[in-house]
Design an enzyme around this catalytic site. Sequence first.
Site, PDB file in Angstrom:
ATOM      1  N   GLU A   1     -24.713 -42.250 -40.817  1.00  0.00           N
ATOM      2  CA  GLU A   1     -25.353 -42.431 -42.115  1.00  0.00           C
ATOM      3  C   GLU A   1     -24.762 -41.603 -43.252  1.00  0.00           C
ATOM      4  OE1 GLU A   1     -26.799 -40.873 -39.411  1.00  0.00           O
ATOM      5  OE2 GLU A   1     -28.024 -39.162 -40.045  1.00  0.00           O
ATOM      6  N   ASN A   2     -23.472 -41.236 -43.208  1.00  0.00           N
ATOM      7  CA  ASN A   2     -22.856 -40.470 -44.287  1.00  0.00           C
ATOM      8  C   ASN A   2     -23.322 -40.973 -45.656  1.00  0.00           C
ATOM      9  OD1 ASN A   2     -20.977 -39.495 -42.160  1.00  0.00           O
ATOM     10  ND2 ASN A   2     -20.218 -41.593 -42.318  1.00  0.00           N
TER      11      ASN A   2
ATOM     12  N   GLU B   1     -29.141 -47.008 -40.493  1.00  0.00           N
ATOM     13  CA  GLU B   1     -28.286 -46.092 -41.260  1.00  0.00           C
ATOM     14  C   GLU B   1     -28.675 -46.094 -42.737  1.00  0.00           C
ATOM     15  OE1 GLU B   1     -26.825 -44.261 -39.272  1.00  0.00           O
ATOM     16  OE2 GLU B   1     -26.810 -45.585 -37.519  1.00  0.00           O
TER      17      GLU B   1
ATOM     18  N   HIS C   1     -31.727 -43.983 -43.313  1.00  0.00           N
ATOM     19  CA  HIS C   1     -31.449 -42.545 -43.281  1.00  0.00           C
ATOM     20  C   HIS C   1     -31.236 -41.978 -44.686  1.00  0.00           C
ATOM     21  CE1 HIS C   1     -31.343 -41.027 -39.226  1.00  0.00           C
ATOM     22  NE2 HIS C   1     -30.370 -41.802 -38.795  1.00  0.00           N
TER      23      HIS C   1
HETATM   24  N1  TRP Z   1     -26.821 -39.979 -36.879  1.00  0.00           N
HETATM   25  C1  TRP Z   1     -26.262 -41.106 -36.178  1.00  0.00           C
HETATM   26  C2  TRP Z   1     -27.398 -42.123 -36.112  1.00  0.00           C
HETATM   27  O1  TRP Z   1     -27.700 -42.810 -36.960  1.00  0.00           O
HETATM   28  C3  TRP Z   1     -25.828 -40.737 -34.791  1.00  0.00           C
HETATM   29  C4  TRP Z   1     -24.391 -40.415 -34.604  1.00  0.00           C
HETATM   30  C5  TRP Z   1     -23.340 -41.147 -34.996  1.00  0.00           C
HETATM   31  C6  TRP Z   1     -23.831 -39.334 -33.909  1.00  0.00           C
HETATM   32  N2  TRP Z   1     -22.180 -40.571 -34.572  1.00  0.00           N
HETATM   33  C7  TRP Z   1     -22.455 -39.465 -33.904  1.00  0.00           C
HETATM   34  C8  TRP Z   1     -24.366 -38.248 -33.261  1.00  0.00           C
HETATM   35  C9  TRP Z   1     -21.629 -38.576 -33.277  1.00  0.00           C
HETATM   36  C10 TRP Z   1     -23.519 -37.358 -32.637  1.00  0.00           C
HETATM   37  C11 TRP Z   1     -22.172 -37.502 -32.650  1.00  0.00           C
HETATM   38  O2  TRP Z   1     -28.169 -42.246 -35.259  1.00  0.00           O
HETATM   39 ZN    ZN Z   2     -30.003 -42.214 -36.802  1.00  0.00          ZN
END
Ligand code: TRP
Ligand code: ZN
Length: 881
Positions: free
Chosen positions: A271-272, A305, A308
């Site tokens: 979710e950048n 995403e 988020h």
């Molecule tokens: N935050 C991401 C999600 O939406 C999860 C995630 C994506 C992630 N790439 C990752 C977590 C790499 C750890 C490492 O759920």
């Molecule tokens: Zn997430």
Amino acid sequence: MRTEDAPLIRLEDYRPSDWLIDTVDLDISLHPTKTRVRSLLALQPNPAGRPGAPLVLDGDELTLKALALEGAPLDAAAYAASPQGLTIHAPPQRAFTLTIDTEIDPSANTKLMGLYRSSGVYCTQCEADGFRRISYFLDRPDVMSVYTVRLEAEKAQAPVLLSNGNLVAAAELPGGERHFAVWHDPHPKPAYLFALVGGALDHVRQDYVTAEGRKVELAVYVEPGKAGRAGWALDSLERCMRWDERVFGRNYDLDVFNVVAVSDFNMGAMENKGLNIFNDKYVLADPQTATDGDYASIEAIIAHEYFHNWTGNRITCRDWFQLCLKEGLTVFRDQEFSSDERSRPVKRIADVRMLRSTQFSEDAGPLAHPVRPRAYKEINNFYTPTVYEKGAEIIRMLKALIGDGAFKRGMDLYFERCDGTAATIEDFLACFSEASGRDLSHFARWYEQAGTPTLVASGQYDGAAKRYTLELAQSTPPTPGQSEKEPMVLPIRLGLVGSQGDLPLKTGSRAYSGDGLVILDRASLSITFEDLPEAPIPSLLREFSAPARLELDLSDGELIRQFAQDSDSFNRWQALQSVATRALTTAGRAKAERSALLVTARALGEALDTFLRRDGLADPAFAAQVLRLPAPADIAREIGRDVDPDAVFGAHRALSVAIGAALLPRLPGLRDALSSQRTFSPDAASAGRRALRNELLGLMALAAPAEGAALCEAQFASADNLTDRLAALAAMTLVPGAAREALIGRFAELYSGEPLVLDKWLMAQALIPESGTLERVKRLMQHPAFSLGNPNRVRGLIGGFAANLTQFNRLDGAGYGFIADIVVALDRANPQVASRLLGSFKSWRMLEPVRRRLAQDALGLVARTPGLSRDVSDIAERTLA
Ligand code: TRP
Ligand code: ZN
């Protein structure tokens, strides 16, 4: 580093950062092997930190090239730099700037964390702690900064340059071979939300105007030539943005929203801020290369995403122990979105199936942990079904407990009060306490206590007094590090089903909060309902209102009556699942005899036949769920100890065959009635018809292999979409023989240029429940379509095999040995993918003694390997503990 040496990070040790970083100016010159990163940090002491503290920046495999404090190079004695960190011993005790130059090699980055290249495209993954692989930084989520990013690259190599926020400048450099772009993100964010992308990419785009009137450019970037498969993702994006405005009152907050699909990615998506990066599996879709399931997951993950942006980005986590603050809540939000877009009951059934297979099994084994863990060695190992799925169940229960109105007020308060902060579960719950006027301290135990509660229920009807008494009791089994368990707050939606439907609920009990909701917040409770003209069938945990196991002793006849008469769709489905589960757990115990199973099969067959005849076509998506038995792995988990996977599978197969045989006369006609003349559409109703039709195909292949195989071939040949072709292949795998091998070959030819489709082809073969499968999988590892370097390929073939109940658990231990060897080999390149694969051993303790011993040996072999990553050694140690 071995994990015994790796520090245990504890929630109770949290303290605020000694330093804050207000702004970050990144200047990144992309190069395949020598990417230069200049980072200008504006630092200041944190008033909440320790005065006079050194500045300790995180790093991971970094090479420092230059360092300057307020523009002046630093004396060598003033700092210490290593690949793992950069310490300024005595920084000025005021605001100052630091310029850090590092050099990194994105082509050598096989961990897919930090900056790496995927099919030639530069991209980043920084959650949870990947930013420190790009530049030295305070890589923790409570340090939030405003980023300005200048990207420079060769034009031919990276014509597209993206980062977070809005584009503020872009131009060619003198000479015309290189160019740059400057992106600015006005919203302060933690480093884990930083992202950049550079490469040759096609895109589809669309204008969007938010409810607040902001004009936003939406775009989805994909590999050249694949823009024709990006439309569904873009369409999903638009729909989920509207939904978030309508349902949660949340508007988007930048001028650009970009989604980029890459083919090498450790998880689903990320979710950048303003620049979501996706595993291409969750973006690309057209009828020939994506199944109905893919369309549904793309819609769900695009939404996840995007959601988020408010639950995760605008309000982020104080520390990684609070991961469920963003993940559980965001999963809840994406589940609700999909429920509104599709069928709510069918979505709930699918989610509960998933919860039980992934989370209940985690909660029942050595990797069990609270939704908010208290300690970790490697945070990447805590992106789990418990944090995500059980975390979402907590939000769902909270809503049930305080009601829709208070839930909405609580969410609004949370968005208002915590916006721009790095928050905790306590901050979150305080908003709902205030909004509802309720004390939620007992409810908060859901975040602290691991293990799946068991709800034991029994009822007594007193015909003379027209009174029904329901006894409810709960308990939670011990889990690692938590032997004593306290009662939880269980919201139990219930109804009393009579012969004419739901009976009125009249009770004076204080546990009854109206609207069919009982709150069980102590070990046990008795509740009496008055004025009941007949003995009811209790319908408990309607909509699966709490993530618990239910033990309720109803006869098969009562459950089948509940299936016919319950007003709650979830419990209608559950009723038949319960009939099957009981029969299968009995028959699946080692050396059990199967005669009772056939009695149940007859009863189930009749009930299903009646159902399909009366209203199977009214809601095919629901009917498909009803027809699908609990998976063998679910039965193994229910048995819970001394499990013989072959016995479980044998019972499961016997029941499936018997049900198929009972329905056989009806199957061809039903399938014809479900055929669609229209051109393919991915909508939920059409997908539901295909789902039921294909469920029936699987039953035919089992009950009448010759006719079934012929039907599979015919369907494969005539299908106009991947769903039907793949279903034909999957059903065909149930029928051993030359025709199956021929179809497997034809599928591969048809899809030779399509890695994402071949992943499904690999998985279908890895799941074949026959003794030759391990050899087949080893052979397929040599197939040109396979590569250990790509996580999707590994999850398809190797992950598929590890999920094959009978073959992973082969009695000679070869399945365990195979996976253990791959984990060790993979660990050197990509620890995250390796440690997830090692998670396949999480249920080893429930096996019968011979397999248990073999699994333990394989785990021991992994654990003793020198030079393991922290990711893999952490899982190995906890699994063996
Ligand atoms: N935050 C991401 C999600 O939406 C999860 C995630 C994506 C992630 N790439 C990752 C977590 C790499 C750890 C490492 O759920
Ligand atoms: Zn997430």
